[in-house]
Design a protein around this motif. Structure first.
Motif, PDB file in Angstrom:
ATOM      1  N   ASP A 819      11.916 -38.329   3.278  1.00  0.00           N
ATOM      2  CA  ASP A 819      11.672 -37.315   4.296  1.00  0.00           C
ATOM      3  C   ASP A 819      10.327 -37.533   4.980  1.00  0.00           C
ATOM      4  N   THR A 821      10.489 -36.714   8.406  1.00  0.00           N
ATOM      5  CA  THR A 821      10.880 -36.062   9.647  1.00  0.00           C
ATOM      6  C   THR A 821      10.324 -34.649   9.710  1.00  0.00           C
ATOM      7  N   GLN A 822       9.770 -34.292  10.847  1.00  0.00           N
ATOM      8  CA  GLN A 822       9.239 -32.955  11.038  1.00  0.00           C
ATOM      9  C   GLN A 822      10.367 -31.925  11.148  1.00  0.00           C
ATOM     10  N   PRO A 823      10.101 -30.680  10.772  1.00  0.00           N
ATOM     11  CA  PRO A 823      11.088 -29.616  11.003  1.00  0.00           C
ATOM     12  C   PRO A 823      11.309 -29.394  12.498  1.00  0.00           C
ATOM     13  N   ASP A 844      15.050 -27.552   8.541  1.00  0.00           N
ATOM     14  CA  ASP A 844      14.727 -28.842   7.924  1.00  0.00           C
ATOM     15  C   ASP A 844      15.789 -29.135   6.877  1.00  0.00           C
ATOM     16  N   GLU A 846      16.107 -31.785   4.998  1.00  0.00           N
ATOM     17  CA  GLU A 846      15.731 -32.721   3.929  1.00  0.00           C
ATOM     18  C   GLU A 846      14.978 -31.988   2.815  1.00  0.00           C
ATOM     19  N   VAL A 849      12.045 -26.047   4.655  1.00  0.00           N
ATOM     20  CA  VAL A 849      10.894 -25.476   5.349  1.00  0.00           C
ATOM     21  C   VAL A 849       9.944 -24.837   4.345  1.00  0.00           C
ATOM     22  N   ASP A 884       7.339 -28.668   6.516  1.00  0.00           N
ATOM     23  CA  ASP A 884       8.332 -28.712   5.447  1.00  0.00           C
ATOM     24  C   ASP A 884       7.644 -28.956   4.104  1.00  0.00           C
ATOM     25  N   THR A 890       4.954 -30.075  12.348  1.00  0.00           N
ATOM     26  CA  THR A 890       5.216 -30.265  13.769  1.00  0.00           C
ATOM     27  C   THR A 890       3.919 -30.185  14.551  1.00  0.00           C
TER      28      THR A 890
END
Length: 987
Positions: A819, A821-823, A844, A846, A849, A884, A890
């Motif tokens: 993970d 990746t941003q929410p 999110d 993955e 949050v 997350d 973000t």
């Protein structure tokens, strides 16, 4: 000869080359021709060609100051003589082999009382047979005037400075010289009473004039001349050619006095039409260049060119750094030996379509030289990187007169590459060239990212390396993401053009890659090719995934430990942070993704075939068990003997002696790729002074201490490091080798992320330091090893060595490690009387949050737990971000608060104009809210006027215009009140 004697001679030869080295075009084998060369030097090995013997003076002149050093051939003839009282070895050492500095030829090394007094302040290089002079390097101490004299006739004086303690003297710098002179001697003299200098390299001398004596038979001459076409940035760029102040400005060798352009790179700029702003020509390709801040030549094409001379008996065409001699009208048809190798230097800043004209001129010159032998003479082309794209376009542009027999390409990005997006947005043109506060490159780095980002805006050659439509079709992953959302080809193209509205780079890319000539042959898709050319493609594939396969544009926020004071895009504080372009690694050569090199993927195979199901003309350069990944690097592979031998075999039609793996797979039959080795992928945000391979403070020789740079990234390092934004960097390190990464920070929040895996989708371990705040300017060290990731340390006691450990914010393994990746943050408003109720949500899939935070002033952020009532009269904007559980945060979103219904609806009106400021009739104007809740379309009247009403204020809107005869750029407006004078002008 006894074994011990052989060893002694070998040591003496090696030590001599440490004292003074020279580099020439050379031949090898059982024969010798003195008009060719005598000595070859490179970073990896010392080699004497052929059977040269150095006169023996005993262990490194410790007690002897020889008058002359002679290099002789096996018949006893002198190749070259170095005169002037030379000494080798550290004067305080008892062993020459252990000398800490033993690579000088003429030097009074002042460090103790035992310094000899009978050393001379002059060194003379003498050639028994005259040679064409090209350049010579001199390095010494600061504030020391140096004089270089050619044959006692042409003299040039230069004062070494603290910033420039070395100098490359080219023939065109000598007053009165209009061409490379034929000389017999070079004299380098220090004019300082307290002298200390060295002739560190005597390089690139043209072959001597006259014949030679032989011994044995040379290899058979090639039957077809070869034209070599280099890649982007592979040719020199010379400012003010033919004048007294002419100088090479690519690669920069000197600093300027302009603090805003310390390396003088602004002179390379092109205007919006793709033409040079300054008077610049292209003297030669980059072979082995001395660059600012380094005593070691930067090697590019010297070994490839020398290998053609050495292994295939090619003779290079002499154009003496004069581009006119590479034209048909300036062609030199008579030389001592008929040339068979023609090196094509070109202005790589410009479009490949412009450079095909110059290539045509040069090949016509080759045919003119061979007209007496064969009026229908063809050529073979050997090309590297973008040179392969240029050569293909040349073949298409001249379908009936290209006269090409074979095209050999090496590591060519046929479909462009996502790395091109990095070049445009971060300036990461070359590894190790990072950003600075004032645009200045770091010591031992010759271009800053900020400088290249500005220049690349109009470099059409760089635009033509952006990923094409076919790359999007064939690639195993989407090449471009914005805030976690994949962008298709059209979206990426439009975004790039909006980022660069003057140069429109994606249009240049599409025009080049989508080209089809009148005969139906295409730039990229070679299936059914009818050009009649034989194509041979060599591409490199490293054992670790470190090529950029995709780029993720990420807005992010950094916070202090309490997560109240946070910074992001909306801040202009001393630590203004906000956007980074994260690379997603894939297979390739470290620069070119495999998809672009082999043109296979997703059921497509765009390669040429000769009526067979398998293509026998693709060769894969992979590192063997004894080689590092760098041996299969985009540029470094050009020094790999196996790759160089494969080129020679292809030119010789030696089809039974291939030394590289032949790729015979088509896409439909292609087996899964072999398992790659894992790497550490390190993302560093808001850091400075990036270094590799040591844990000591930054050296004093650093020019500017306040930026990201890569001093210390030496030959033993296998790391790839590229800038991804302001004070942000991405580093890829093979897990089997490990690396020490050190850096500093200015005392504001930073982030350190380390992911281990074949790539991010197959990650097995992740460590992250989130909201990390340390004292300003302390040395910080991160060490990754084959055994794992060590805790970050910093220099808490100020002794220059990091000793205090820091525990990571998170450390996860397994699925959670994937993970990065941003929410996704969402918001909505509900009207409540004269106020607005703000609801924030985040998704999110993955790690889940962790939190949402909001702010009304853009700096002090508070946890969001329930909807918040906002008074539009007091706050027109709200700021928010989400995070997350893996601490992916973000960017800070700016949310416009809607006004009350009594004043919510506004209108805009204006006029649509063409380039001559005349009204455009029946243009279609569309306004759409960025949140997707509103859209309206109108048309302009016969005089170009328009009006749109019932627009809700307090939101952001995109204004787009279309017309059958004109094109327009879209605009984004934050509409708060009525607009009555909006003007929209066609491009």
């Amino acid at each position: 000869m006894k074994k011990n004697n052989k060893l002694a001679i070998l040591i003496i030869v090696l030590l001599f080359f440490q004292a003074v080295y020279a580099q020439f075009p050379y031949t090898s084998g059982a024969f010798f021709t003195p008009e060719r060369s005598v000595i070859y030097y490179n970073r990896d090995e010392f080699t004497v060609f052929p059977n040269a013997v150095l006169e023996t003076y005993g262990c490194p002149f410790f007690n002897v100051n020889p008058t002359d050093l002679n290099v002789r051939d096996s018949n006893g003839s002198t190749f070259v003589t170095f005169s002037g009282g030379m000494r080798m070895g550290n004067l305080s050492d008892t062993s020459c082999i252990l000398s800490e500095r033993s690579n000088y030829a003429t030097m009074r090394y002042i460090r103790n009382d035992s310094v000899p007094t009978n050393l001379q302040n002059t060194i003379t290089i003498t050639f028994p047979s005259p040679v064409k002079f090209s350049d010579v390097f001199v390095e010494g101490k600061s504030n020391q005037p140096i004089r270089v004299t050619l044959d006692g006739l042409h003299t040039l004086t230069y004062n070494l400075t603290t910033q420039q303690r070395y100098k490359q003297f080219n023939w065109h710098q000598f007053p009165g010289l209009l061409a490379a002179p034929t000389i017999s001697t070079i004299t380098v003299q220090s004019l300082s009473p307290n002298w200390n200098f060295e002739v560190s390299s005597v390089t690139r001398f043209r072959p001597p004039i006259g014949g030679g004596n032989g011994g044995g038979e040379p290899p058979p001459p090639p039957d077809t001349p070869v034209v070599f076409v280099p890649g982007i940035a592979g040719s020199q760029l010379r400012l003010n050619p033919g004048t007294a102040n002419s100088e090479i400005r690519w690669i920069p060798q000197n600093r300027t006095n302009n603090p805003l352009d310390i390396l003088g790179l602004s002179i390379l700029a092109l205007d919006s039409n793709g033409e040079s702003v300054n008077n610049i020509d292209v003297p030669d390709v980059i072979r082995a260049e001395q660059i600012y801040g380094s005593s070691t030549p930067y090697e590019v094409y010297n070994r490839l060119i020398d290998n053609l001379v050495k292994n295939s008996a090619y003779t290079e065409y002499e154009f003496n750094d004069n581009p006119y001699l590479r034209t048909l009208s300036g062609c030199q048809t008579v030389q001592t030996i008929k040339p068979t190798l023609f090196v094509f230097a070109y202005d790589w800043r410009k479009s490949n379509t412009q450079n095909t004209v110059a290539l045509k001129e040069y090949i016509d010159c080759v045919r003119l030289i061979y007209h007496d032998v064969n009026p229908d003479q063809k050529v073979n082309i050997v090309s590297h990187s973008m040179g392969g794209l240029l050569s293909r376009r040349y073949i298409l542009d001249y379908p009936n007169s290209n006269n090409v027999k074979k095209l050999i390409t090496v590591n060519s990005p046929f479909l462009g590459a996502p790395r091109g997006i990095h070049v445009m947005e971060t300036g990461s043109f070359l590894n190790g060239a990072f950003d600075s506060e004032n645009g200045e490159a770091e010591y031992k780095s010759f271009i800053s990212a900020r400088a290249m980002r500005g220049l690349a805006n109009n470099f059409r050659g760089a635009h033509e390396l952006l990923p094409s439509f076919n790359y999007f079709r064939l690639a195993p992953m989407n090449p471009f993401f914005i805030d976690g959302q994949p962008q298709n080809y059209a979206q990426t193209r439009d975004w790039l053009n909006l980022q660069h509205p003057v140069s429109l780079p994606a249009f240049t890319m599409a025009s080049f890659h989508d080209y089809v000539n009148p005969g139906g042959n295409k730039q990229e898709d070679w299936r059914g090719d009818t050009t009649g050319v034989e194509y041979y493609h060599i591409y490199s594939k490293q054992r670790t995934n470190r090529s950029v396969g995709s780029v993720r544009k990420e807005n992010y926020a950094l916070c202090r430990i309490d997560e109240i004071d946070c910074i992001g895009l909306i801040q202009t504080t001393p630590y203004s942070i906000g956007t980074r372009y994260r690379p997603i690694p894939t297979e390739g050569d470290g620069t070119v993704a495999l998809t672009s090199a082999n043109r296979l993927g997703n059921g497509f195979d765009l390669n040429y075939r000769q009526n067979t199901m398998a293509n026998p003309f693709r060769f894969v350069m992979k590192p063997n068990a004894a080689e590092k990944d760098s041996y299969a690097d985009h540029n470094e592979s050009l020094k790999n003997p196996r790759l160089l031998k494969q080129i020679v075999n292809i030119l010789r039609n030696d089809n039974n002696n291939n030394v590289l793996e032949i790729d015979t797979s088509s896409n439909s039959l292609k087996q899964p790729s072999e398992v790659q080795f894992p790497s550490y992928f390190v993302t560093l945000t808001n850091i400075e002074q990036l270094r590799f391979g040591y844990n000591s403070p930054a050296p004093e020789s650093i020019v500017n201490p306040s930026f990201v740079a890569t001093s210390g990234l030496g030959e033993n390092s296998e790391a790839i490091a590229i800038p991804i934004g302001e004070k942000s960097a991405w580093v890829a390190v093979p897990a089997y080798s490990g690396e020490i990464i050190s850096f500093k920070n200015n005392g504001t929040p930073m982030e350190i992320e380390v992911v281990k895996g074949i790539d991010y989708d197959n990650a097995t371990e992740q460590v992250r330091y989130s909201n990390l705040v340390l004292p300003a300017n302390v040395l910080i060290e991160l060490k990754v090893t084959p055994d794992g990731i060590e805790n970050v340390r910093y220099d808490n006691d100020g002794d220059g060595f990091p000793e205090t450990q820091i525990n990571p914010t998170i450390s996860v393994t397994g699925t959670s490690a994937k993970d990065i990746t941003q929410p996704v943050l969402n918001f909505s408003f509900a009207q409540q009387s004269s106020q607005q109720l703000l609801t924030l949500t985040a998704n999110d899939t993955e790690s889940g949050v962790r939190q949402i935070r909001y702010s009304t002033d853009g700096q002090h952020f508070y946890p969001y737990t329930n909807p918040v009532l906002i008074n539009p009269a007091q706050f027109q904007r709200v700021y928010a971000f989400a995070e997350d559980n893996n601490r992916n945060k973000t960017g800070i979103s700016t949310i416009n608060v809607p006004l009350s219904p009594t004043s919510a609806e506004v209108s805009i009106s204006g006029r649509v104009l063409n380039q001559k400021n005349r009204g455009v009739s029946r243009a279609t104007i569309t306004i759409a809210s960025t949140n997707g809740t509103f859209s309206k379309t109108v048309r302009s009247n016969p005089f170009g006027y328009f009006s749109i009403s019932e627009i809700q204020s307090g939101n952001d809107y995109v204004i787009s215009i279309s017309h059958k005869n004109y094109s327009f750029n879209s605009q984004v407006l934050s509409i708060i009140e009525h607009i009555g004078d909006l003007v929209l002008v066609a491009k």
